[in-house]
Design an enzyme around this catalytic site. Structure first.
Site, PDB file in Angstrom:
ATOM      1  N   LYS A 155      58.061  20.378   4.996  1.00 28.79           N
ATOM      2  CA  LYS A 155      59.009  21.422   4.589  1.00 28.79           C
ATOM      3  C   LYS A 155      60.368  20.794   4.271  1.00 28.79           C
ATOM      4  O   LYS A 155      60.990  21.125   3.256  1.00 28.79           O
ATOM      5  CB  LYS A 155      59.138  22.473   5.702  1.00 28.79           C
TER       6      LYS A 155
ATOM      7  N   ASP B 190      60.373  33.353   6.991  1.00 25.83           N
ATOM      8  CA  ASP B 190      58.941  33.323   7.288  1.00 25.83           C
ATOM      9  C   ASP B 190      58.348  34.730   7.231  1.00 25.83           C
ATOM     10  O   ASP B 190      57.133  34.898   7.186  1.00 25.83           O
ATOM     11  CB  ASP B 190      58.715  32.740   8.693  1.00 25.83           C
TER      12      ASP B 190
ATOM     13  N   GLN C 238      58.779  26.740  13.968  1.00 26.50           N
ATOM     14  CA  GLN C 238      57.412  26.251  13.771  1.00 26.50           C
ATOM     15  C   GLN C 238      56.521  26.735  14.920  1.00 26.50           C
ATOM     16  O   GLN C 238      56.822  26.510  16.091  1.00 26.50           O
ATOM     17  CB  GLN C 238      57.419  24.717  13.698  1.00 26.50           C
TER      18      GLN C 238
END
Ligand code: NDP
Length: 288
Positions: A53, A120, A97
Site C-alpha cells: 500500500k 477502507d 491493517q
C-alpha cells in the site's frame, strides 16, 4: 467454451493513470493526498500488505505514513493514535491493517476513525450509508469487483448473482453493491446446504471464502462470470484463489485470475478513496 480473463492488473493500471491526473490537479492546489496505515504486531502477510500500500502511494506521488505498534499495545493507545490522525491535516485516509491482536476490539478501533477519513469503508456510518445507497467510501475489495465488472461491460440487471462468503469486509458488502445494480442476489456461507445447487444457478459467481481451489467446474453454470476474491497458498506454496482456475475457465465466459485479478483492484480502490477524501477537503475549503 471460450473464456475471457478479467485482468485486475490491467484495469487497475488504467484507473491509476486517471488517479495520477487527479493527484496532480490536487497538488497544484496545495493538497497532497495522504494515507496513514496502522500495523499492530508483526504478522508477515499484514506487513507485506502494508508495504504494498505504501509503495503504491509513493508511485502515485501521494503522501504515505506508516505507524507500527508492538502486539501488546493497549487498545486505548491505538484509539488515541487514530484520534490524532483524525485531526492531522496531512492525512486524508486512515487504514488499520486487519486482523488485530485478540485483546483489541476491532469494532471499537474501526469506529474511532473519522468517517471523513474512513477510506477502507468499514466504519458503521460508511456501512449504513452504503446500505442506503448514499454517497460514501465503499469497502475496497467489493468496490474493486464492481469496477472489474463495469470495465468488462458485464450487465448485472436481472442477473442472478451468487456471493459465496458473508464477511463484513467482502461478502456482505459485495452482495449489497450487486443488489444496487439490480442483480438478484443470493448469499451462501459455511452453513449453506447443497452449495453446488446454488452456485450452479449463478450468472455471476463471486467467491470469497479463503479455501484454496474449492470451486471446481462442477460448481459453475456454463457461461457464468466468475470472480475469485480468495487469496490462499496451494500445496506448492504458490498464491491461488478459491476457484480452481484451470477447470473453471473451461465453463466460464469471464474469469479473474489469482494473482492479477481482484487483488490489484483492492489497492487501487484504496488509493481512489484517499484521493476522493482529499478532493472532498478541497471542495469544503473552497465553500467555506
Ligand atoms: P472470512 O474468513 O472473514 O469469511 C469467509 C466466509 O466464507 C465466511 O462467511 C464463511 O461462512 C464462508 N465459508 C467458509 N467455509 C465455507 C464453505 N465450505 N462453503 C461456503 N462458505 C464458506 O474471509 P474474508 O471474507 O475476509 O476473505 C475471504 C477470502 O478473500 C480470503 O482468501 C482472503 O484472503 C481473501 N481476500 C482477498 C482480498 C483481495 O484483495 N483479493 C481482500 C480481502 C480478502 P460463515 O460466515 O458461515 O463462517
Amino acid at each position: 467454451m471460450s473464456y475471457e480473463i478479467i485482468s485486475g492488473k490491467e484495469i487497475g493500471k488504467a484507473i491509476r493513470i486517471d488517479l495520477f491526473e487527479r493527484i496532480q490537479h490536487l497538488k497544484k492546489q496545495g493538497i497532497t493526498p495522504g494515507l496513514a496505515v496502522i500495523l499492530v504486531g508483526n504478522n508477515p502477510a499484514s506487513k507485506t500488505y502494508v508495504s504494498n500500500k505504501q509503495k503504491t502511494c509513493e508511485d502515485l506521488g501521494m503522501h504515505s505514513r506508516s505507524l507500527t505498534f508492538e502486539t501488546d499495545l493497549d487498545e486505548s493507545d491505538l484509539v488515541k493514535a487514530i484520534h490524532s490522525l483524525n485531526q492531522d491535516p496531512e492525512i486524508h485516509g486512515i487504514l488499520v491493517q486487519l486482523p488485530l491482536p485478540e485483546h483489541i476490539t476491532e469494532s471499537k478501533v474501526l469506529a474511532a476513525i473519522s468517517p471523513e477519513k474512513d477510506v477502507d469503508g468499514f466504519h458503521p456510518i460508511s456501512i449504513g450509508k452504503m446500505m442506503l445507497g448514499q454517497d460514501t467510501f465503499l469497502p475496497c475489495t467489493p468496490h474493486g469487483v464492481m469496477k472489474l465488472l463495469e470495465h468488462s461491460g458485464i450487465q448485472l440487471l436481472g442477473k442472478h448473482a451468487v456471493v459465496v462468503g458473508r464477511s463484513h469486509i467482502v461478502g456482505k458488502p459485495m452482495g449489497q453493491l450487486l443488489l444496487q445494480k439490480d442483480a438478484t442476489v443470493t448469499y451462501a456461507h459455511s452453513k449453506t446446504v447443497n452449495l453446488k445447487d446454488i452456485t450452479l444457478q449463478a450468472d455471476i459467481l463471486v467467491v470469497a471464502v479463503g479455501r484454496a481451489k474449492m470451486i471446481t467446474s462442477d460448481y459453475v453454470k456454463a457461461g457464468a462470470v466468475v470472480i475469485d476474491v480468495g487469496m490462499n497458498r496451494d500445496e506448492n506454496n504458490r498464491l491461488c484463489g478459491d476457484v480452481d482456475f484451470d477447470s473453471v475457465k473451461e465453463v466460464a465466459s469471464y474469469i479473474t485470475p489469482v494473482p492479477g485479478g481482484v487483488g490489484p483492484m483492492t489497492i487501487t480502490m484504496l488509493m481512489e478513496n484517499t484521493v476522493q477524501s482529499a478532493e472532498n477537503e478541497l471542495r469544503q475549503d473552497k465553500s467555506s
